[in-house]
Scaffold this active site. Structure first.
Site, short mmCIF file in Angstrom:
data_model
loop_
_atom_site.label_atom_id
_atom_site.label_comp_id
_atom_site.label_asym_id
_atom_site.label_seq_id
_atom_site.Cartn_x
_atom_site.Cartn_y
_atom_site.Cartn_z
CD GLU A 43 11.88 9.86 4.56
OE1 GLU A 43 10.99 9.38 5.30
OE2 GLU A 43 12.55 10.86 4.88
NE ARG A 47 2.08 5.86 6.58
CZ ARG A 47 1.51 6.93 7.12
NH1 ARG A 47 1.68 7.18 8.40
NH2 ARG A 47 0.79 7.74 6.39
CE LYS A 133 12.28 11.62 11.13
NZ LYS A 133 11.22 10.86 10.43
#
Length: 203
Positions: A43, A47, A133
């Site tokens: 991953e 951002r 998650k």
């Protein structure tokens, strides 16, 4: 919302690596290290706009090795769109925002939202999301996952936040499907154990 099954993306993965806020070459280098260890899923949080470049480069490297890369820390529909354009195979968010889950579904991407309470888990389940998650995992602790299996046996959890090679096994034993690690991948003393965790082997 169209439901997309993360099981088809994560497969039998037990460990996922998060490569956050690193230069593009370092992101790709560590992704290759993860794949060499048998950790198939990476991953790359997006951002910042610069992080999208790291995602795109890691996706390109993953294609050469038949691996997949997801986009993390996705807060907006625009970030979802950029992640899809960069070739992400799935998206991840720190919290539960059903509009973002829908935006990912519109792009054909499975979405992994963050939860930390039974109420959030129930909202996600009722929206058709089955993979969640749990964040921050070390604050919740392994007993939280065992407790959640009672009312929510159909949910599958990825434990994120504070996980390393030394405490990951406890979360997997508690029923977590995937543990997500970050800085552990840069610690040479943890690499062999990460490989064991990824493959399920016991030395």
């Amino acid at each position: 919302m169209t439901s997309h099954d993360l099981a088809a993306v994560l497969g039998g993965a037990r460990v996922m690596v998060i490569l956050r806020d690193l230069p593009v070459p370092e992101t790709v280098r560590l992704a290759n290290r993860a794949w060499d260890l048998g950790i198939d899923v990476v991953e790359v949080p997006v951002r910042t706009p610069e992080a999208v470049d790291a995602l795109r480069a890691t996706v390109d490297a993953a294609r050469q090795r038949d691996r997949i890369v997801g986009a993390g820390t996705v807060f907006t529909a625009e970030q979802v769109r950029r992640a899809a354009e960069a070739g992400a195979a799935f998206t991840v968010a720190p919290g539960l925002d059903l509009a973002i889950a829908d935006a990912a579904a519109d792009q054909g991407l499975p979405h992994l939202p963050g939860v930390a309470t039974p109420s959030e888990a129930q909202r996600a389940r009722d929206h058709g999301l089955r993979w969640l998650k749990a964040f921050p995992a070390t604050s919740l602790g392994p007993p939280w996952f065992k407790a959640m299996a009672g009312p929510f046996p159909e949910l599958r959890f990825v434990a994120t936040g504070g996980i390393d090679a030394h405490n990951a096994a406890g979360f997997l034993a508690a029923g977590v499907r995937v543990v997500a690690v970050g800085s552990a991948l840069t610690d040479p003393t943890q690499l062999a154990l990460l490989a064991q965790l990824a493959t399920g082997r016991q030395e």
